[in-house]
Design a protein around this motif. Structure first.
Motif, PDB file in Angstrom:
ATOM      1  N   THR A   6       0.815  -1.297   0.064  1.00 46.58           N
ATOM      2  CA  THR A   6      -0.091  -0.151   0.166  1.00 46.58           C
ATOM      3  C   THR A   6       0.807   1.322   0.066  1.00 46.58           C
ATOM      4  O   THR A   6       0.503   2.127  -0.838  1.00 46.58           O
ATOM      5  N   LEU A   7       1.889   1.501   0.660  1.00 47.96           N
ATOM      6  CA  LEU A   7       2.943   2.213   0.931  1.00 47.96           C
ATOM      7  C   LEU A   7       3.410   2.781  -0.357  1.00 47.96           C
ATOM      8  O   LEU A   7       3.486   3.585  -1.009  1.00 47.96           O
ATOM      9  N   ALA A   8       3.947   1.427  -0.806  1.00 44.59           N
ATOM     10  CA  ALA A   8       4.556   1.418  -2.203  1.00 44.59           C
ATOM     11  C   ALA A   8       3.787   1.918  -3.483  1.00 44.59           C
ATOM     12  O   ALA A   8       4.047   2.717  -4.232  1.00 44.59           O
ATOM     13  N   LYS A   9       2.666   1.553  -3.266  1.00 41.77           N
ATOM     14  CA  LYS A   9       1.497   2.175  -4.241  1.00 41.77           C
ATOM     15  C   LYS A   9       1.211   3.633  -4.076  1.00 41.77           C
ATOM     16  O   LYS A   9       1.115   4.367  -5.209  1.00 41.77           O
ATOM     17  N   HIS A  10       1.428   4.119  -3.064  1.00 48.74           N
ATOM     18  CA  HIS A  10       1.130   5.462  -2.783  1.00 48.74           C
ATOM     19  C   HIS A  10       2.411   6.203  -3.432  1.00 48.74           C
ATOM     20  O   HIS A  10       2.289   7.206  -3.927  1.00 48.74           O
ATOM     21  N   ILE A  11       3.543   5.766  -3.123  1.00 43.10           N
ATOM     22  CA  ILE A  11       4.773   6.361  -3.849  1.00 43.10           C
ATOM     23  C   ILE A  11       4.586   6.105  -5.152  1.00 43.10           C
ATOM     24  O   ILE A  11       4.717   7.181  -5.816  1.00 43.10           O
ATOM     25  N   HIS A  12       4.366   5.240  -5.614  1.00 43.44           N
ATOM     26  CA  HIS A  12       4.325   5.119  -7.405  1.00 43.44           C
ATOM     27  C   HIS A  12       3.238   6.121  -7.714  1.00 43.44           C
ATOM     28  O   HIS A  12       3.615   6.760  -8.968  1.00 43.44           O
ATOM     29  N   ASN A  13       2.070   6.316  -7.229  1.00 45.13           N
ATOM     30  CA  ASN A  13       1.120   7.032  -7.677  1.00 45.13           C
ATOM     31  C   ASN A  13       1.346   8.692  -7.720  1.00 45.13           C
ATOM     32  O   ASN A  13       1.424   9.526  -8.480  1.00 45.13           O
ATOM     33  N   HIS A  14       2.088   9.019  -6.571  1.00 48.20           N
ATOM     34  CA  HIS A  14       2.807  10.086  -6.253  1.00 48.20           C
ATOM     35  C   HIS A  14       3.730  10.553  -7.229  1.00 48.20           C
ATOM     36  O   HIS A  14       3.714  11.725  -7.879  1.00 48.20           O
ATOM     37  N   GLN A 116      20.141   0.878   0.326  1.00 44.16           N
ATOM     38  CA  GLN A 116      20.981   1.983   1.164  1.00 44.16           C
ATOM     39  C   GLN A 116      20.017   2.517   2.218  1.00 44.16           C
ATOM     40  O   GLN A 116      20.571   3.216   3.402  1.00 44.16           O
ATOM     41  N   SER A 117      18.749   2.575   1.954  1.00 42.95           N
ATOM     42  CA  SER A 117      17.992   3.101   3.035  1.00 42.95           C
ATOM     43  C   SER A 117      16.862   1.942   3.400  1.00 42.95           C
ATOM     44  O   SER A 117      16.395   1.498   2.309  1.00 42.95           O
ATOM     45  N   LYS A 118      16.581   1.839   4.591  1.00 44.89           N
ATOM     46  CA  LYS A 118      15.583   0.868   4.814  1.00 44.89           C
ATOM     47  C   LYS A 118      14.434   1.312   5.830  1.00 44.89           C
ATOM     48  O   LYS A 118      14.866   2.224   6.633  1.00 44.89           O
ATOM     49  N   PHE A 119      13.182   1.020   5.535  1.00 47.99           N
ATOM     50  CA  PHE A 119      12.183   1.530   6.244  1.00 47.99           C
ATOM     51  C   PHE A 119      11.336   0.572   6.839  1.00 47.99           C
ATOM     52  O   PHE A 119      10.830  -0.399   6.019  1.00 47.99           O
ATOM     53  N   GLU A 120      11.458   0.160   8.025  1.00 49.64           N
ATOM     54  CA  GLU A 120      10.568  -0.801   8.752  1.00 49.64           C
ATOM     55  C   GLU A 120       8.984  -0.331   8.856  1.00 49.64           C
ATOM     56  O   GLU A 120       8.789   0.635   9.614  1.00 49.64           O
ATOM     57  N   LEU A 121       8.244  -1.197   8.434  1.00 47.18           N
ATOM     58  CA  LEU A 121       6.668  -0.940   8.916  1.00 47.18           C
ATOM     59  C   LEU A 121       6.197  -1.522  10.030  1.00 47.18           C
ATOM     60  O   LEU A 121       6.401  -2.996  10.077  1.00 47.18           O
ATOM     61  N   LYS A 122       5.819  -1.207  11.119  1.00 47.62           N
ATOM     62  CA  LYS A 122       5.465  -1.742  12.304  1.00 47.62           C
ATOM     63  C   LYS A 122       3.914  -2.049  12.274  1.00 47.62           C
ATOM     64  O   LYS A 122       3.099  -1.151  11.655  1.00 47.62           O
TER      65      LYS A 122
END
Length: 175
Positions: A6-14, A116-122
Motif C-alpha cells: 500500500t505504501l509503495a502504491k502511494h509512492i508509485h502514484n505520487h 541504502q535506506s531501509k524503512f521498517e513498517l510496524k
C-alpha cells in the motif's frame, strides 16, 4: 499485512502524478525466477526478449534499454522474497538517474541486496488499530449490544496488521 505494498502504491502514484520520472511497477512474489523478472521488466519497458534465451544476453538488453533512458527512472519491485543480483537481472543502478524501491518481508533480503535506506513498517498499537477499525467500519454500522466486544476481540486477533483490520471491518460493514 503491515502495508508495504500500500505504501509503495502511494509512492508509485505520487511519482506518476507529480514528477516527470519514468516509473515502473513490477510484482515479484514468491514464485520468483530471474527469467520471469526479466520478462516482466521487459514487458513494462516494451522490450521484446522472446527470442533471447540466454540470461546474460537478456540482462544486457535490459541494461542497455535502461541506460538509453534520459529521464529519471524509478523501478519498484514489490514483494521480494529472496535476494538476487541486480546485474544478473539487468538492472543498472550506477547512474544518478536510476532508483530502485523494493518491498520485502525480510530485513535479510534488504541487507543482502545492499539497500541504502531501509524503512521498517510496524504493526499498529491497540488504540491505532481500533481507530482504523472504526474508520473502515463507517458510521453507518452500529456496534450496539455485544457487537462492540465481539468486534474488539476480532480486531485484537488481527494483531495490529492493517490489512487484516481493514478486511475484517469491511466485512462487518452494514451489520
Amino acid at each position: 499485512g503491515v502495508g508495504k505494498t500500500t505504501l509503495a502504491k502511494h509512492i508509485h502514484n505520487h511519482l506518476l502524478e507529480n514528477t516527470q520520472f519514468k516509473v515502473y511497477w513490477i510484482s515479484v512474489s514468491q514464485d520468483f525466477s530471474i527469467e520471469k523478472l526479466q520478462g516482466d521488466i521487459a514487458k513494462r519497458l516494451r522490450l521484446d526478449l522472446s527470442n533471447v534465451d540466454d540470461e546474460g544476453a537478456r540482462a544486457r538488453r535490459l541494461r542497455d534499454a535502461f541506460e538509453k533512458m534520459e529521464e529519471m527512472v524509478v523501478l519498484i519491485l514489490d514483494d521480494v522474497w529472496e535476494d538476487f543480483g541486480l546485474d544478473r537481472v539487468g538492472i543498472p543502478l550506477d547512474a544518478l538517474n536510476r532508483r530502485l524501491i523494493l518491498t520485502t518481508r525480510s530485513l535479510e533480503v534488504c541487507n543482502r541486496m545492499q539497500c541504502q535506506s531501509k524503512f521498517e513498517l510496524k504493526t499498529l498499537d491497540t488504540e491505532e488499530a481500533w481507530g482504523l477499525f472504526e474508520r473502515t467500519l463507517g458510521s453507518e454500522t452500529s456496534l450496539d449490544g455485544g457487537l462492540k466486544d465481539i468486534a474488539k476481540s476480532i480486531m485484537e486477533r488481527c494483531d495490529g496488521l492493517p490489512l487484516g483490520i481493514v478486511t475484517v471491518a469491511g466485512s462487518m460493514r452494514g451489520l
